[in-house]
Design an enzyme around this catalytic site. Structure first.
Site, mmCIF file in Angstrom:
data_model
loop_
_atom_site.group_PDB
_atom_site.id
_atom_site.type_symbol
_atom_site.label_atom_id
_atom_site.label_comp_id
_atom_site.label_asym_id
_atom_site.label_seq_id
_atom_site.Cartn_x
_atom_site.Cartn_y
_atom_site.Cartn_z
ATOM 1 N N CYS A 1 0.896 -1.181 -0.102
ATOM 2 C CA CYS A 1 0.038 -0.001 -0.122
ATOM 3 C C CYS A 1 1.038 1.252 -0.107
ATOM 4 O O CYS A 1 2.217 1.181 0.123
ATOM 5 C CB CYS A 1 -1.024 -0.070 1.409
ATOM 6 S SG CYS A 1 -0.110 0.222 2.901
ATOM 7 N N CYS B 1 3.399 1.506 2.671
ATOM 8 C CA CYS B 1 4.599 0.921 2.522
ATOM 9 C C CYS B 1 5.787 1.749 1.762
ATOM 10 O O CYS B 1 6.950 1.857 1.961
ATOM 11 C CB CYS B 1 4.453 -0.392 1.735
ATOM 12 S SG CYS B 1 3.492 -1.394 2.568
ATOM 13 N N ASP C 1 10.413 25.555 -33.241
ATOM 14 C CA ASP C 1 11.564 25.870 -33.943
ATOM 15 C C ASP C 1 11.142 25.742 -35.190
ATOM 16 O O ASP C 1 10.272 24.979 -35.685
ATOM 17 C CB ASP C 1 12.739 24.842 -33.781
ATOM 18 C CG ASP C 1 13.693 24.904 -34.548
ATOM 19 O OD1 ASP C 1 14.336 25.948 -34.753
ATOM 20 O OD2 ASP C 1 13.888 24.208 -35.124
ATOM 21 N N ASP D 1 14.421 20.442 -32.425
ATOM 22 C CA ASP D 1 15.045 19.226 -32.501
ATOM 23 C C ASP D 1 16.707 19.358 -32.785
ATOM 24 O O ASP D 1 17.209 18.702 -32.780
ATOM 25 C CB ASP D 1 14.787 18.868 -34.013
ATOM 26 C CG ASP D 1 15.308 19.728 -35.341
ATOM 27 O OD1 ASP D 1 15.378 20.817 -35.006
ATOM 28 O OD2 ASP D 1 15.241 18.966 -36.355
ATOM 29 N N ASP E 1 18.296 24.286 -29.707
ATOM 30 C CA ASP E 1 16.937 24.475 -29.021
ATOM 31 C C ASP E 1 17.113 23.832 -27.533
ATOM 32 O O ASP E 1 16.023 24.116 -26.794
ATOM 33 C CB ASP E 1 15.824 23.418 -29.887
ATOM 34 C CG ASP E 1 15.761 24.234 -31.295
ATOM 35 O OD1 ASP E 1 15.769 25.299 -31.450
ATOM 36 O OD2 ASP E 1 15.503 23.203 -32.160
#
Length: 762
Positions: free
Chosen positions: A21, A24, A438, A654, A658
Site C-alpha cells: 500500500c 509501505c 523551432d 530538434d 533548441d
C-alpha cells in the site's frame, strides 16, 4: 527525481518486494532518505521499484539493500527484462497467485453460503467445530503473508495494509473462537467474516497483480522486439552486390556479442537486430512499434535502420553502429521505465496522507470499538465494527491511483511514438496555452533543396553545364546547401565536374577551378549576396535577388573571378534554395488553434523566410533572426504574466540550439529526428518528425492527468464514505473486505481504460 550533479552522482534502481500500500511506499522512502550518502529516493508501488541517487562513492549498493531489508521488505538490484519476466512467470501458488484465491474460496464457501439461504427461511449452518476447522487454514496458512508482513512493519515502527488485515481478521477469528469455547450459540460465530476478508484481500491482490502486468505491456512489447541472435557476416567476406549469403558465410551470435562495425544480415520477415546503416540491399521496414509510423518505410543503400524494426520483403546487410544499451530501442525502454517509476508532483499529497494513514486508522478503530461497546454493551458488536474500519481503510487504492495512471498513459503513448519521460509534464500539458516551434527541421523538412538556377546572361538557355560545374565545386562539402546542389544534379542525371584548387572561404563561400566544361581553367566562386557588397555588380545582383529574399529563400551567386585574377569578376548565375514545409505542419497548427493554444515560431532564419512559413500554416506570432541563446529568453518572456495570468508554454524543437529553450519551457518536446542533446533536455520525445504528434502528445497527457484526478477522487471518496459507514455498522467485515478489494480493482481498471486511446492524427 532529477539529478543535481550527474557527474558526481550514481543512480540505482531496486526491485522492492513486499510492498502492499501507499504506507509501505512512504516507509521505504523514509528509510532510504535516512541513509548517509543518499541524495534522493523515489519509490513506486505500481512498478514495485525504487530509483535512488547517491553521492558517488559514499555507500555501496549492498549496504542500501541491507537497510531496506531491515524495514521489512525485500530488495535487489533491478533487471528490466528480468523484472517483467518475473511478472509473467509467477507461480499459480505464489503469494498473489490465483491458486490461493481459489483454495481460499473453496474452504470459505461452506461458511458463507448458508447466509444466502436465510431469506428463504432456511437456517442451516455447520457446527462450530467444523467452522473452526475450515477457517483455521484460511486464517493461518493462506493468511500467513499478512502476519509476516504486518509483524515486519510493526518491528520497523510503522504499519501497513497487512497489519490492518492481520489485526482485523485476528480479532474476528479470536472472538469466534472465544464464543465457541464459552457459549452454545454457534450462530453468533464470525469465522466466515475473517475467512472471507482474507479471501477478498487475496482476490484483490491477484487482480492488482494482473492489472500491474497489463500496465507494463508497453515495455514488454518493446522488449519482445529484441531478437536473441544476429547473423554476423564473416570477416573478409566480399559482398557481390546481392544478399544471397549461405549459412557458412555468417555466424549466428547472441545479441550481446555483436559489436559496432560488424556486418549483420537481416532476412525478409526478421527483426533487425542492431541500429545501423544499410550497405547492401533494399526493403520496406515496419517501425510502427518504435516510432508509431503506421506505414512501412522504404529503406535503401545508405538508409539508417533501428534495431527491433521488422524487415519486409528484401534481405539487408547492415553495418552495425549501436547495439545493446546504446541502441534506440534500449533508450526508448529506459525512457518509458524511468517515466513509469517517477512520481507526478501530485503524488506528494498522497504520500503525506499515507504517512499518517495507518496509525490514524488504528486509532479510529479503537475509538469505534470503545464507543460501540459503551453504547451497545456488546463486545461482539464493538469488535466487528472495529474490524470493519480496519479492513475497509486499507489504502491500496490511494497508493495505486497515480502510478497506475502514469504507467498506462506513458505506456500507450510509447506505442504511438510519444515518449513521456517526465511525469511532471502530465500536470502541465492540460494547462498549455502557448506552443513555440523551432522552424527548421520541426515545421520544415530541414533539408534545403535547389529551387532555381538562373543565368545572368539571358542568352544562356542551357543550365545543365552550369549545374554540373557548381555541383562539382561542392563535392566533399557537408554543408546543407552543397548537398542540395549535388542532389539536384543527381535528380537530373548530371555528373558533377571535378575541380582543382578547391578551398572554403569562411564567411564567403567556396572557390575552385573546373577541370573541364565551358568554364575549364577559370576560377569560380559560389558565394553569398552579402559577401559581394563591395562588388561593382552588387546593385544588379541585389535587384535580382530581392524578389527571392522576399519569398524567404536563400540566395547564392556563382561568380567568375577570371584567369589569373586579372579580369574583373563577373556573375554567372543566381541560385536559390528553399526548405519545404512538412506535409502535416498546417494541420498541426490548425488543431492547436482549435484548442485555443497560441502558436509561435522561434527561428534563426531571416524574417522573410520565417514569416512566409508562419503565414502559410497559420502561426500566430513569428520571432526571426534569433541567436540560439536568445530562444530561452523568448520562452521566459512568453511565460511571463499577461493580463494577470502566467502562461504555460511548450517548446518544440530538434537541434542543439533548441536545448536551452526546451529545458526552460514548462513542457519541452523534442523531435527524435534531431539531436540527442535536444531529446535529453525535453520532457517528451516525439519519435516521428510529424508536427501533428505534438497535438497527440498534448491529448494523451491531458487524458492521463484526468485519470490521475479521477483515481485520486474515488480513492479519497471511498475512504471518506467507507470508514464512517463501517464505524456505524452499515458494513459488515465481510462486505468491508469485498469493498476494499473492489476499490483497488476499480482504480486500476479506470487507469487501464487509457490503453484504448488512439491518436486522432495517426
Amino acid at each position: 527525481m532529477t539529478p543535481k550533479d550527474p557527474t558526481n552522482s550514481e543512480f540505482f534502481t531496486l526491485d522492492i518486494g513486499g510492498m502492499t500500500c501507499a504506507s509501505c511506499v512512504s516507509r521505504v522512502e523514509k528509510a532510504l532518505d535516512k541513509i548517509p550518502g543518499v541524495e534522493a529516493a523515489s519509490v513506486n508501488l505500481a512498478t514495485e521499484q525504487a530509483k535512488i541517487r547517491i553521492k558517488k562513492g559514499s555507500i555501496s549498493l549492498a549496504d542500501i539493500i541491507s537497510q531496506v531489508k531491515k524495514t521489512g521488505y525485500e530488495a535487489q538490484e533491478s533487471s528490466a527484462r528480468g523484472k517483467l519476466d518475473q511478472h509473467i512467470a509467477k507461480s499459480f501458488w505464489a503469494a498473489d497467485g490465483l491458486g490461493r484465491v481459489i483454495l481460499g474460496f473453496l474452504l470459505s464457501a461452506p461458511l458463507f453460503l448458508p447466509m444466502f439461504f436465510m431469506p428463504f427461511g432456511i437456517h442451516w449452518s455447520l457446527s462450530g467445530w467444523w467452522q473452526l476447522a475450515l477457517a483455521t487454514p484460511v486464517q493461518f496458512v493462506l493468511g500467513w503473508r499478512f502476519y509476516k508482513a504486518g509483524y515486519k512493519s510493526l518491528m520497523a515502527g510503522a504499519g501497513n495494509m497487512d497489519l490492518l488485515v492481520a489485526l482485523g481478521t485476528s480479532a474476528a477469528y479470536g472472538l469466534s473462537l472465544y464464543l465457541l469455547l464459552t457459549s452454545t450459540h454457534t450462530h453468533e460465530l464470525y469465522f466466515e467474516g475473517s475467512a472471507v476478508i482474507i479471501c477478498m484481500v487475496l482476490l484483490g491482490k491477484w487482480l492488482e497483480a494482473r492489472a500491474k502486468q497489463q500496465t507494463s505491456e508497453a515495455i514488454r512489447a518493446l522488449q519482445k522486439l529484441w531478437p536473441e541472435h544476429a547473423k554476423v557476416l564473416n570477416d573478409g567476406l566480399e559482398l557481390q552486390g546481392h544478399t544471397g549469403v549461405s549459412t557458412e558465410q555468417y555466424r549466428d551470435l547472441p545479441l550481446d556479442q555483436v559489436l559496432p562495425g560488424d556486418r549483420v544480415l537481416a532476412l525478409p520477415g526478421e527483426r533487425i537486430p542492431v541500429d545501423g546503416v544499410i550497405i547492401l540491399g533494399a526493403s520496406h521496414v515496419d517501425e510502427s512499434l518504435l516510432t508509431g509510423e503506421s506505414e512501412p518505410v522504404k529503406k535503401m543503400l545508405g538508409s539508417k535502420v533501428i534495431g527491433g524494426a521488422l524487415n519486409g520483403e528484401g534481405a539487408l546487410v547492415i553495418m552495425a553502429e549501436a547495439v545493446g544499451v546504446e541502441s534506440v530501442l534500449s533508450q526508448i525502454i529506459h525512457l518509458v521505465e524511468d517515466a513509469q517509476t517517477q512520481k507526478a508532483p501530485i503524488q506528494k499529497l498522497v504520500d503525506q496522507v499515507s504517512a499518517i494513514f495507518v496509525p490514524t486508522v488504528i486509532l479510529l478503530a479503537l475509538i469505534t470499538g470503545i464507543s460501540n461497546w459503551l453504547y451497545f454493551d456488546s463486545t461482539s458488536i464493538a469488535i466487528l465494527r472495529a474490524v470493519s474500519v480496519l479492513v475497509i481503510a486499507c489504502p491500496c487504492a490511494l497508493g495505486l491511483a497515480t502510478p497506475a495512471a502514469i504507467m498506462a498513459g506513458t505506456g500507450v503513448a510509447a506505442r504511438f511514438g510519444i515518449l513521456i519521460k517526465d511525469p511532471q509534464v502530465l500536470e502541465l500539458a492540460h494547462k498549455l496555452d502557448i506552443v513555440a516551434f523551432d522552424k527548421t527541421g520541426t515545421l520544415t523538412i530541414g533539408k534545403p533543396r535547389m529551387l532555381a538556377l538562373l543565368p545572368f546572361e539571358e542568352s544562356v538557355t542551357d543550365i545543365n553545364p552550369i549545374l554540373a560545374t557548381v555541383a562539382g565545386l561542392q563535392l566533399g562539402s557537408e554543408h546543407p546547401l552543397a548537398k542540395a546542389l549535388i542532389d539536384s544534379a543527381k535528380e537530373k542525371n548530371i555528373s558533377p565536374i571535378a575541380t582543382s584548387a578547391s578551398k572554403a572561404l569562411p564567411g564567403v563561400g567556396i572557390e575552385g577551378i573546373p577541370s573541364e566544361g565551358i568554364f575549364a581553367g577559370q576560377t569560380l566562386r559560389l558565394q553569398s549576396v552579402a559577401s559581394l557588397e563591395d562588388s561593382t555588380h552588387y546593385p544588379l545582383i541585389l535587384e535580382k535577388a530581392r524578389a527571392y529574399f522576399d519569398q524567404g529563400q536563400t540566395v547564392s551567386i556563382l561568380m567568375n573571378t577570371g584567369v589569373g585574377g586579372g579580369v574583373i569578376a563577373t556573375p554567372i548565375a543566381i541560385i536559390t534554395f528553399g526548405d519545404e514545409l512538412k506535409p502535416n505542419a498546417q494541420e498541426a497548427v490548425q488543431a492547436l488553434n482549435g484548442l485555443h493554444i497560441r502558436t509561435v515560431i522561434l527561428s534563426g532564419d531571416n524574417l522573410a523566410a520565417a514569416t512566409r512559413v508562419g503565414k502559410a500554416i497559420g502561426i500566430n506570432e513569428v520571432f526571426a533572426q534569433i541567436m540560439p541563446g536568445n530562444k530561452a529568453e523568448i520562452i521566459q518572456k512568453l511565460q511571463s504574466a499577461r493580463e494577470g495570468k502566467k502562461h504555460v508554454v511548450a517548446m518544440v524543437g530538434d537541434g542543439v540550439n533548441d536545448a536551452p529553450a526546451l529545458a526552460i519551457a514548462d513542457v519541452g518536446m523534442a523531435m527524435s529526428t534531431g539531436t540527442d542533446v535536444a531529446m535529453q533536455a525535453a520532457g517528451i520525445t516525439l519519435m516521428r518528425g510529424d508536427p501533428t504528434v505534438v497535438v497527440d502528445a498534448i491529448d494523451i497527457s491531458k487524458k492521463t492527468w484526468n485519470k490521475i484526478r479521477q483515481n485520486l477522487f474515488w480513492a479519497f471518496a471511498f475512504n471518506t464514505i467507507g470508514i464512517p459507514m463501517a464505524a456505524l455498522g452499515y458494513l459488515s467485515p465481510m462486505l468491508a473486505g469485498s469493498a476494499m478489494a473492489l476499490s483497488s480493482f476499480c482504480v486500476l481498471s479506470n487507469a487501464l481504460l487509457l490503453k484504448r486511446w488512439r491518436p486522432s492524427h495517426h
